[in-house]
Motif scaffolding. Structure first.
Motif, short mmCIF file in Angstrom:
data_model
loop_
_atom_site.label_atom_id
_atom_site.label_comp_id
_atom_site.label_asym_id
_atom_site.label_seq_id
_atom_site.Cartn_x
_atom_site.Cartn_y
_atom_site.Cartn_z
N UNK A 4 -19.01 5.03 7.58
CA UNK A 4 -20.07 4.43 6.14
C UNK A 4 -20.95 3.05 5.91
N UNK A 5 -19.80 2.07 7.38
CA UNK A 5 -20.31 0.44 7.35
C UNK A 5 -20.23 -0.48 6.86
N UNK A 6 -18.86 0.02 6.67
CA UNK A 6 -18.08 -0.81 5.37
C UNK A 6 -16.90 -1.09 6.48
N UNK A 7 -16.12 -2.89 5.72
CA UNK A 7 -15.01 -3.10 6.57
C UNK A 7 -13.19 -2.01 6.37
N UNK A 8 -12.45 -2.09 7.02
CA UNK A 8 -11.56 -1.19 7.28
C UNK A 8 -10.92 -1.72 5.69
N UNK A 9 -10.20 -3.04 4.95
CA UNK A 9 -10.60 -3.69 4.07
C UNK A 9 -11.02 -2.61 2.73
N UNK A 10 -12.16 -3.28 3.00
CA UNK A 10 -12.79 -2.43 1.74
C UNK A 10 -12.72 -0.81 1.32
N UNK A 11 -12.63 0.01 2.23
CA UNK A 11 -12.61 1.32 2.60
C UNK A 11 -11.32 1.27 1.87
N UNK A 12 -9.97 0.49 2.71
CA UNK A 12 -8.43 0.99 1.80
C UNK A 12 -8.25 0.31 0.27
N UNK A 13 -8.94 -0.44 -0.06
CA UNK A 13 -9.93 -0.75 -1.34
C UNK A 13 -9.39 0.26 -2.34
N UNK A 14 -11.14 0.61 -1.54
CA UNK A 14 -11.93 1.51 -1.91
C UNK A 14 -11.47 2.45 -2.38
N UNK A 15 -10.36 3.38 -1.62
CA UNK A 15 -9.36 4.74 -1.74
C UNK A 15 -8.80 4.49 -3.21
N UNK A 16 -7.74 3.68 -2.50
CA UNK A 16 -6.73 3.41 -3.42
C UNK A 16 -7.54 3.08 -5.16
N UNK A 17 -9.00 2.78 -5.67
CA UNK A 17 -9.03 2.59 -6.91
C UNK A 17 -9.57 3.83 -7.21
N UNK A 18 -10.16 4.86 -5.92
CA UNK A 18 -10.67 5.86 -6.39
C UNK A 18 -9.27 6.56 -6.87
N UNK A 19 -8.41 6.94 -5.93
CA UNK A 19 -7.25 7.50 -5.89
C UNK A 19 -7.00 7.55 -7.69
N UNK A 20 -6.82 6.29 -8.21
CA UNK A 20 -6.66 5.88 -9.56
C UNK A 20 -7.59 6.82 -9.74
N UNK A 21 -8.34 6.60 -10.40
CA UNK A 21 -10.30 7.14 -11.14
C UNK A 21 -9.61 8.60 -10.90
N UNK A 22 -9.96 9.49 -9.62
CA UNK A 22 -8.95 10.73 -9.62
C UNK A 22 -8.36 11.02 -10.50
N UNK A 23 -7.46 10.38 -10.21
CA UNK A 23 -5.74 11.35 -11.33
C UNK A 23 -6.10 10.92 -12.93
N UNK A 24 -7.00 9.65 -12.98
CA UNK A 24 -7.49 9.40 -14.75
C UNK A 24 -8.45 10.46 -15.01
N UNK A 25 -9.14 10.90 -13.62
CA UNK A 25 -10.63 11.98 -14.72
C UNK A 25 -9.67 13.14 -14.21
#
Length: 168
Positions: free
Chosen positions: A140-161
């Motif tokens: 995806x052309x992003x840092x590993x840290x950024x990928x982890x942070x984004x994934x955690x936010x997405x998990x929360x977002x998906x659970x909520x949805x």
């Protein structure tokens, strides 16, 4: 492209075509669009294969090309896929029909994932494919840290949805 490279490409594509089908499942809303997107991804992979140097795994490279194809075709208001003629040798690829019944258990998740933006979809897809954050960040052309942070936010977002919509 020489015959050996052509045979190598067809073999790798047949072996890993489920990668493309799963990406199509995330970005296509019906079977015809799925087939068109699959074909466009194959064409883009075929065109790009001469530049594949093997620095990464074939699947990592294929993810990048296929995801970029899907994202560019579906970005903004552009929803129509334009296709091009392709080399007769590609018609030898044995197309396996994608069985939606096999994915029925994931219907709820796919419904929520479809609501995400393009990059979030790609990240979720690779995460569900058990790709490590190194490979995800490379693709995806992003840092590993950024990928982890984004994934955690997405998990929360998906659970909520999912909870908000009663499980889709």
């Amino acid at each position: 492209m020489n015959k050996n490279k052509e045979i190598e490409f067809v073999g790798l594509l047949e072996q890993h075509q489920n990668v493309l089908h799963k990406i199509c499942k995330l970005y296509a809303s019906d079977l015809d669009t799925h087939k068109d997107l699959f074909q466009e991804m194959v064409i883009q992979l075929w065109r790009s294969y001469p530049t594949f140097k093997g620095d990464s795994k074939f699947t990592t490279w294929a993810y990048r090309v296929a995801l970029n194809t899907a994202i560019s075709l579906y970005r903004g208001k552009k929803r129509k896929i334009t296709t091009v003629d392709w080399d007769n040798s590609l018609q030898n690829i044995c197309y396996e029909e994608y069985d939606p019944a096999q994915e029925e258990k994931l219907k709820t998740l796919y419904g929520a994932v479809r609501q995400l933006n393009d990059i979030e979809k790609a990240l979720v897809y690779m995460y569900l494919e058990d790709k490590d954050y190194t490979e995800i960040s490379e693709t995806l052309g992003i840092s590993e840290v950024n990928a982890r942070v984004k994934m955690n936010r997405i998990k929360t977002k998906l659970k909520s949805m999912i909870n908000q919509n009663g499980g889709y």
